[in-house]
Scaffold this active site. Structure first.
Site, PDB file in Angstrom:
ATOM      1  N   TRP A 152      16.741 -16.155 -10.161  1.00 41.99           N
ATOM      2  CA  TRP A 152      17.379 -15.090  -9.386  1.00 41.99           C
ATOM      3  C   TRP A 152      16.435 -13.902  -9.500  1.00 41.99           C
ATOM      4  CZ3 TRP A 152      19.519 -10.146 -10.274  1.00 41.99           C
ATOM      5  CH2 TRP A 152      20.287  -9.653  -9.207  1.00 41.99           C
ATOM      6  N   LYS A 173      26.046 -17.146  -8.876  1.00 42.76           N
ATOM      7  CA  LYS A 173      27.409 -17.342  -9.362  1.00 42.76           C
ATOM      8  C   LYS A 173      27.651 -16.567 -10.654  1.00 42.76           C
ATOM      9  CE  LYS A 173      31.474 -19.116  -9.443  1.00 42.76           C
ATOM     10  NZ  LYS A 173      32.415 -18.378  -8.578  1.00 42.76           N
ATOM     11  N   ASN A 193      14.730 -15.975 -18.608  1.00 41.31           N
ATOM     12  CA  ASN A 193      15.968 -15.466 -18.007  1.00 41.31           C
ATOM     13  C   ASN A 193      16.207 -14.096 -18.629  1.00 41.31           C
ATOM     14  OD1 ASN A 193      19.427 -16.272 -18.810  1.00 41.31           O
ATOM     15  ND2 ASN A 193      18.661 -14.939 -17.246  1.00 41.31           N
ATOM     16  N   GLY A 194      16.277 -13.052 -17.797  1.00 42.48           N
ATOM     17  CA  GLY A 194      16.524 -11.719 -18.337  1.00 42.48           C
ATOM     18  C   GLY A 194      15.568 -10.700 -17.740  1.00 42.48           C
ATOM     19  N   ARG A 236      23.274 -19.966 -11.501  1.00 45.98           N
ATOM     20  CA  ARG A 236      22.691 -18.776 -12.120  1.00 45.98           C
ATOM     21  C   ARG A 236      21.642 -18.112 -11.231  1.00 45.98           C
ATOM     22  NH1 ARG A 236      23.992 -19.001 -17.537  1.00 45.98           N
ATOM     23  NH2 ARG A 236      22.428 -17.459 -18.046  1.00 45.98           N
TER      24      ARG A 236
HETATM   25  O1  M6R Z   1      31.974 -14.502 -14.060  1.00 43.74           O
HETATM   26  P1  M6R Z   1      32.603 -13.154 -13.797  1.00 43.74           P
HETATM   27  O2  M6R Z   1      34.016 -13.249 -13.408  1.00 43.74           O
HETATM   28  O3  M6R Z   1      32.398 -12.208 -14.951  1.00 43.74           O
HETATM   29  O4  M6R Z   1      31.804 -12.561 -12.564  1.00 43.74           O
HETATM   30  C1  M6R Z   1      32.026 -11.256 -12.115  1.00 43.74           C
HETATM   31  C2  M6R Z   1      31.464 -11.051 -10.746  1.00 43.74           C
HETATM   32  O5  M6R Z   1      30.086 -11.253 -10.742  1.00 43.74           O
HETATM   33  C3  M6R Z   1      32.106 -11.997  -9.718  1.00 43.74           C
HETATM   34  O6  M6R Z   1      33.491 -11.882  -9.719  1.00 43.74           O
HETATM   35  C4  M6R Z   1      31.579 -11.673  -8.300  1.00 43.74           C
HETATM   36  O7  M6R Z   1      32.001 -10.409  -7.908  1.00 43.74           O
HETATM   37  C5  M6R Z   1      32.041 -12.758  -7.322  1.00 43.74           C
HETATM   38  N1  M6R Z   1      30.890 -13.412  -6.748  1.00 43.74           N
HETATM   39  C6  M6R Z   1      32.856 -12.231  -6.190  1.00 43.74           C
HETATM   40  O8  M6R Z   1      33.299 -13.264  -5.374  1.00 43.74           O
END
Ligand code: M6R
Length: 605
Positions: A74, A600, A99-100, A27
């Protein structure tokens, strides 16, 4: 984004708080910290390095306690420096993790300054800490309930007060927070995964909930301040360390796991029907006239690829939108459209908000395609199809993407069949092709040594173009995203036919142009585009299917893909682009699994 953990117990909880952070690093990992209540005083350790460094600090300073909170950050407001690392203190009395984003933090800060509060950080979080301190009259639960009434924005918080041992108060709105129920001990976390090993019984707090954890129980108040009872769910979250095995990074491991992940995601049924998407899917699918797909990042590109399948196989109009755009624009809702949200994590703030926005506009039928069955997204949609990628640790999405594509292809075939555009023989053919995918992927993975040779050259570049056409244009977009995300090389993708409308001006001998060249109906058009680049001295790096007759020549480097795979070809063609990005990043020495500035799971807007 950020991850938070809280605990009250009759044993030292420092290791639970730190281990929880290790599992929540997906996160965010800009800084981390922990605070415990010991002998009537708050003690804290913070680090701008990774959790391993915090762990060492906690051990060296014997930071023990039975009540505490922790945080992995983050950065949003304020640089990733120690002063901005959570837990944030107010007058050594209140400690808080958040968080937020608090949108009205500036006006609150002015108000609190007027009351004599001094600010030691640039965070929006510090206003919440001082606000709770200012409202405290001997009852932390009451102070937090008063404070959250004044907050605008998204938050999940955990708070402790030096005068209230064995008490952790939490609150959430817009950001996730779960309560973990133990025997004579209770916990809070952003994700059940953080508490694996401590408990399997969880309460998923609802929007606006405030909770108070003590040794023997949990009290919850809903958004109106009324006592609330929430369902207790059993979640067996696997929190054990995932082994790297022979791989250098999780991203590499996850790229090579794709044959298994795809095999696990393909339904075992001999024929596809709506029940694959949920009990109510048959009824829901029968009444729809179009699809609205909402997602972010890589998941958005899987939606873009699916549009081609849905319109050609199921003949159903499909609109694909970036969730963060859709949620804020005036759109014309069509209650007969099926809203499909795609997400690896199921917690992406923009996609969740877009889903809620669509629901508020009257969209009744919603489907999530998601890798996490317990996620907020799956809980919020009427229908769900779970991908079985397994835990994806690398920030760059790889196996999550290809398994999403499998799910979306199954959706296209299922809808095509229901709408009378796919007969039994065609369905059997699609299923056969799907089942052969893992083997086909293994042949593509065997190209790794050739791709490593290219990556050496790429690692010395600062820009790259990616080209694709039709079904493979989203794959070019995904290839460019992978390269920029982990190697920090600027990369853009274009539909190859669009090159002459502007981007061709960028092409020189210094510009690598990666081209996705399947042996499909657009091949001859693509070959013309390749010649346009060659004529301007551009260096082409082409992933070409067998029988395309695209061969190595001056200014054109070719890696031959083992076989043409028809409509499922994007699932094969993305893999060499993942490997190219990965090995280029390795050659540049970047932090592949945790690239700078990213996380992530993106749980803030
Ligand atoms: O968990 P999600 O699939 O909703 O995440 C969406 C994007 O944040 C995610 O795909 C991001 O673009 C990746 N790090 C790309 O590799």
């Amino acid at each position: 984004m950020c991850g938070i953990v809280g605990a009250v117990a009759q044993r030292n909880i420092a290791s639970i708080l730190v281990e929880g952070l290790r599992r929540l690093e997906y996160r965010g990992y800009d800084s981390c910290g922990v605070a415990v209540l010991a002998d009537g005083a708050l003690r804290r350790a913070r680090s701008v390095a990774r959790v391993a460094d915090l762990d060492a600090q906690v051990r060296e300073s014997d930071l023990d306690g039975v009540t505490g909170i922790s945080h992995t950050r983050w950065a949003t407001h304020g640089a990733p420096v120690t002063d901005n690392a959570h837990p944030i203190f107010s007058r050594d009395t209140v400690a808080l993790v958040h968080n937020g984003i608090i949108e009205n933090y500036e006006s609150l800060r002015e108000m609190l300054r007027g009351k004599g509060y001094e600010f030691a950080s640039q965070t929006d979080t510090e206003v919440v800490t001082h606000l709770i301190h200012s409202l405290y009259r001997g009852d932390l639960y009451a102070a937090v309930r008063e404070a959250v009434k004044q907050l605008h924005g998204a938050y999940a918080i955990a708070v402790i007060h030096k005068d209230q041992p064995h008490t952790v108060v939490g609150a959430r709105a817009g950001s996730p927070l779960v309560v973990g129920l133990g025997e004579g001990e209770n916990f809070l976390a952003s994700d059940a995964l953080a508490l694996a090993g401590s408990t399997e019984r969880f309460i998923f707090l609802e929007e606006g909930d405030v909770c108070e954890l003590s040794l023997n129980g949990v009290r919850i108040a809903d958004r109106d301040g009324n006592d609330a009872v929430r369902e207790v769910r059993t979640v067996v979250a696997y929190g054990g360390a995932v082994e790297l095995g022979p791989y250098r990074h999780f991203m590499q491991k996850e790229i090579f796991e794709q044959p298994r992940a795809i095999a696990d995601t393909i339904p075992q049924a001999e024929a596809f029907d709506a029940t694959l998407f949920g009990e109510k899917a048959a009824e829901a699918f029968a009444g729809i006239d179009s699809l609205l797909i909402l997602a972010c990042g890589t998941s958005y590109y899987s939606g873009l690829t699916a549009k081609y399948w849905l319109e050609s196989i199921a003949k159903i109009p499909t609109q694909v939108e970036i969730a963060s755009e859709y949620r804020y624009r005036d759109s014309v809702p069509n209650p007969k459209a099926l809203v499909v949200v795609i997400s690896q994590s199921g917690e992406t703030a923009d996609t969740l908000a877009a889903l809620k926005h669509a629901q508020s506009l009257g969209h009744r039928h919603t489907l999530s395609i998601c890798n996490v069955g317990t996620s907020a997204m799956v809980r919020l949609t009427e229908l769900a199809f779970l991908t079985h990628a397994g835990r994806e640790i690398g920030v760059a999405s790889t196996k999550a993407f290809t398994t999403q594509l499998v799910a979306l292809f199954v959706l296209a075939v299922t809808l095509g069949k229901m709408r009378g555009h796919v007969d039994a023989a065609q369905e059997a053919g699609y299923i056969k092709q799907l089942r052969h995918l893992p083997a086909a992927l293994n042949s593509v993975l065997a190209l790794e040594p050739q791709i490593i040779a290219w990556s050496e050259e790429f690692s010395r570049k600062e820009n790259a173009l990616f080209l694709g056409r039709g079904l493979h244009y989203p794959i070019a977009l995904e290839g460019a995203l992978k390269l920029k995300e982990i190697s920090y090389i600027h990369a853009e993708a274009y539909p190859a036919g669009e090159l002459k409308h502007g981007p061709l001006a960028l092409v020189t001998e210094a510009m690598p142009v990666v081209t996705v060249a399947p042996n499909d109906a657009l091949l001859e058009k693509l070959k013309s585009n390749i010649q346009e680049v060659r004529a301007r001295g551009g260096q082409l790096y082409v992933f070409a299917d067998a029988d395309t007759r695209i061969v190595n020549d001056e200014g054109i480097h070719v890696i031959r893909m083992p076989e043409h795979y028809g409509l499922l070809s994007p699932i094969l063609h993305v893999v060499p682009l993942q490997l190219l990005a990965y090995h280029t990043a390795c050659a540049r020495g970047t932090d592949v699994d945790k690239p700078r500035n990213l996380a992530k799971s993106v749980t803030v807007e």
